[in-house]
Design an enzyme around this catalytic site. Structure first.
Site, PDB file in Angstrom:
ATOM      1  N   ARG A  56       2.241  -9.076  -9.068  1.00 36.64           N
ATOM      2  CA  ARG A  56       3.316  -8.895 -10.049  1.00 36.64           C
ATOM      3  C   ARG A  56       4.654  -8.562  -9.390  1.00 36.64           C
ATOM      4  O   ARG A  56       5.648  -8.368 -10.089  1.00 36.64           O
ATOM      5  CB  ARG A  56       2.936  -7.784 -11.043  1.00 36.64           C
ATOM      6  N   ASP A  69      -2.380  -2.525  -0.225  1.00 42.97           N
ATOM      7  CA  ASP A  69      -3.579  -2.644  -1.054  1.00 42.97           C
ATOM      8  C   ASP A  69      -3.502  -3.954  -1.833  1.00 42.97           C
ATOM      9  O   ASP A  69      -2.534  -4.191  -2.559  1.00 42.97           O
ATOM     10  CB  ASP A  69      -3.682  -1.470  -2.035  1.00 42.97           C
ATOM     11  N   ASP A  71      -5.478  -6.517  -4.518  1.00 39.90           N
ATOM     12  CA  ASP A  71      -6.553  -6.704  -5.491  1.00 39.90           C
ATOM     13  C   ASP A  71      -6.883  -8.187  -5.606  1.00 39.90           C
ATOM     14  O   ASP A  71      -6.006  -9.003  -5.902  1.00 39.90           O
ATOM     15  CB  ASP A  71      -6.136  -6.173  -6.863  1.00 39.90           C
ATOM     16  N   ASP A 121      -9.396  -5.050  -2.337  1.00 34.11           N
ATOM     17  CA  ASP A 121     -10.207  -4.534  -3.430  1.00 34.11           C
ATOM     18  C   ASP A 121     -10.791  -5.749  -4.137  1.00 34.11           C
ATOM     19  O   ASP A 121     -10.070  -6.488  -4.807  1.00 34.11           O
ATOM     20  CB  ASP A 121      -9.338  -3.704  -4.383  1.00 34.11           C
ATOM     21  N   ASP A 196     -19.303  -2.303 -14.417  1.00 35.32           N
ATOM     22  CA  ASP A 196     -19.027  -0.909 -14.069  1.00 35.32           C
ATOM     23  C   ASP A 196     -20.357  -0.269 -13.689  1.00 35.32           C
ATOM     24  O   ASP A 196     -21.194   0.012 -14.551  1.00 35.32           O
ATOM     25  CB  ASP A 196     -18.389  -0.184 -15.257  1.00 35.32           C
ATOM     26  N   GLN A 210      -1.640  -9.488 -18.036  1.00 30.71           N
ATOM     27  CA  GLN A 210      -0.688  -8.532 -17.464  1.00 30.71           C
ATOM     28  C   GLN A 210       0.330  -9.237 -16.579  1.00 30.71           C
ATOM     29  O   GLN A 210       1.529  -8.918 -16.619  1.00 30.71           O
ATOM     30  CB  GLN A 210      -1.438  -7.469 -16.659  1.00 30.71           C
ATOM     31  N   LYS A 233       9.035   3.722  -8.773  1.00 27.20           N
ATOM     32  CA  LYS A 233       7.907   4.066  -7.905  1.00 27.20           C
ATOM     33  C   LYS A 233       8.398   4.762  -6.624  1.00 27.20           C
ATOM     34  O   LYS A 233       7.781   5.724  -6.153  1.00 27.20           O
ATOM     35  CB  LYS A 233       7.111   2.811  -7.524  1.00 27.20           C
ATOM     36  N   ASN A 258       7.606  -0.353 -21.203  1.00 30.09           N
ATOM     37  CA  ASN A 258       7.705   0.092 -22.591  1.00 30.09           C
ATOM     38  C   ASN A 258       9.090   0.626 -22.920  1.00 30.09           C
ATOM     39  O   ASN A 258       9.581   0.476 -24.048  1.00 30.09           O
ATOM     40  CB  ASN A 258       6.638   1.171 -22.852  1.00 30.09           C
ATOM     41  N   LEU A 260      12.043  -0.048 -21.105  1.00 29.18           N
ATOM     42  CA  LEU A 260      13.174  -0.883 -20.684  1.00 29.18           C
ATOM     43  C   LEU A 260      13.524  -1.921 -21.743  1.00 29.18           C
ATOM     44  O   LEU A 260      12.681  -2.710 -22.160  1.00 29.18           O
ATOM     45  CB  LEU A 260      12.843  -1.584 -19.363  1.00 29.18           C
ATOM     46  N   VAL A 304      -3.824   2.422 -21.913  1.00 26.15           N
ATOM     47  CA  VAL A 304      -3.408   2.466 -20.508  1.00 26.15           C
ATOM     48  C   VAL A 304      -3.286   3.911 -20.021  1.00 26.15           C
ATOM     49  O   VAL A 304      -3.432   4.192 -18.835  1.00 26.15           O
ATOM     50  CB  VAL A 304      -2.072   1.717 -20.316  1.00 26.15           C
TER      51      VAL A 304
END
Length: 381
Positions: A56, A69, A71, A121, A196, A210, A233, A258, A260, A304
């Site tokens: 992203r 990291d 994913d 990951d 899981d 997403q 961040k 949410n 912005l 979330v």
């Protein structure tokens, strides 16, 4: 002041380096090829794709010797109604033992692989649909739109559509520009399921939704959204001693999205606006010593903020309140050096000071001989 040149340099200082980008692409491509050619899994694996902050374009540069990291989602055709989560994950252990001996470990919902240059990951998933619907989804997951290892920042024309192809130059620009996101009916109601081990159940996840939401939001914000996520961040990382451990990662990213507004005109304006909106939107929740419930963009029933405590949210709210005051003053300042010093209180020395021609103060201002350290005033000073 907006100080856009300084923000541009700041962002260049906190983005992952070109070497780090090549490292995670190499790691992803190598794993994909190994899975593709591993005979016991050939009939099971549909595709693999990058997800998370790397995909992203919301990741920031790791500090020190910390590795990026990454994913990686493995999409399979396993029947989750007939196979337990543990059995599904165990199918991949021979593969991991062959190619990553001594470098992998089992996690709750994934496998962690530690390499010298990157942390992978590996998330195992399955397509829950059947028949023609499953076939259509497999086509999507095998398309360039999903398989690309480029981030949203690198591929600004990206759309979630199996007809999309990468824009490789001016010859393909007109074709790629005509492709829009596929109708929601083709993908939105079809999340993947992931095992899981700890709960011994399959849960729903929708990383493509997403990614698509982030790409659209970034376009609506004139390309500033992903950079504002990075900036917040970085602020959080610089001020970690004064902030709770959570929210971080995707929940933090979701909170920023949410708050912005669309139509962001600059980094400075966007930071002030999203902080002010955050404070006004959640004031009542904060006063109740509670926390918000925010629906995931991919799986509506998922909150979330589920793992975030009310105490941490309220502490984070107070941190935003202190940071917002500094940001407002930095934006309102008409003196470049003063404005930059205020921004540095939030972001540290990675935010550069304007040069000698960047504006003068009245009253005998002289250019400092070395970068000034932020004045320690208030919570984040």
């Amino acid at each position: 002041m907006e100080l856009q040149p300084q923000f541009n340099e700041f962002l260049a200082n906190i983005r992952p380096t070109d070497t780090q980008k090549e490292d995670w692409k190499s790691g992803a491509r190598t794993l994909r090829e190994r899975l593709k050619n591993f005979e016991p899994l050939k009939e099971i694996v549909v595709s693999t794709f990058l997800q998370g902050s790397i995909r992203r374009s919301t990741a920031i540069r790791p500090l020190g010797d910390k590795r990026p990291d990454v994913d990686i989602v493995v999409v399979t055709n396993l029947d989750h109604t007939r196979m337990s989560p543990t059995d599904a994950m165990d199918l991949f252990i021979p593969f991991l033992e062959k190619y990553y001996p001594g470098k992998w470990e089992t996690q709750g919902r994934s496998f962690g692989i530690t390499l010298s240059y990157v942390e992978l990951d590996l998330v195992i998933t399955a397509i829950p649909e059947s028949g023609a619907e499953k076939s259509h989804l497999e086509q999507l997951y095998k398309s360039e739109s999903v398989l690309t290892v480029n981030s949203l920042e690198e591929q600004t024309d990206w759309r979630l559509n199996k007809s999309w192809t990468p824009n490789t130059g001016w010859l393909s620009e007109s074709n790629s520009a005509q492709v829009e996101d596929a109708p929601a009916s083709e993908w939105k109601a079809h999340p993947l399921v992931l095992p899981d081990r700890e709960k011994n159940e399959w849960g729903r996840t929708h990383p493509l939704a997403q990614i698509r939401w982030t790409a659209e939001k970034n376009r609506l914000c004139n390309g500033h959204y992903i950079n504002l996520v990075r900036a917040v961040k970085w602020w959080r990382q610089q001020n970690s001693e004064d902030l709770p451990k959570y929210p971080k990662g995707y929940p933090l990213e979701h909170l920023i999205g949410n708050a912005l507004d669309n139509g962001t005109t600059s980094m400075a304006q966007g930071l002030v606006q999203l902080m002010d909106t955050f404070l006004s939107r959640w004031a009542a929740i904060y006063n109740q010593k509670s926390k918000p419930w925010l629906s995931d963009h991919g799986v509506a029933e998922h909150d979330v903020m589920a793992r975030l405590t009310a105490e941490d949210f309220c502490s984070f709210y107070e941190g935003i309140a202190s940071a917002a005051e500094i940001a407002r003053n930095a934006l309102a300042s008409e003196e470049p050096q003063e404005s930059a010093q205020l921004w540095r209180q939030l972001f540290g020395s990675k935010f550069p000071l304007p040069g000698p021609q960047g504006g003068d103060r009245n009253g005998g201002f002289t250019t400092p001989s070395k970068p000034a350290e932020p004045q320690k005033t208030g919570r984040f000073a």
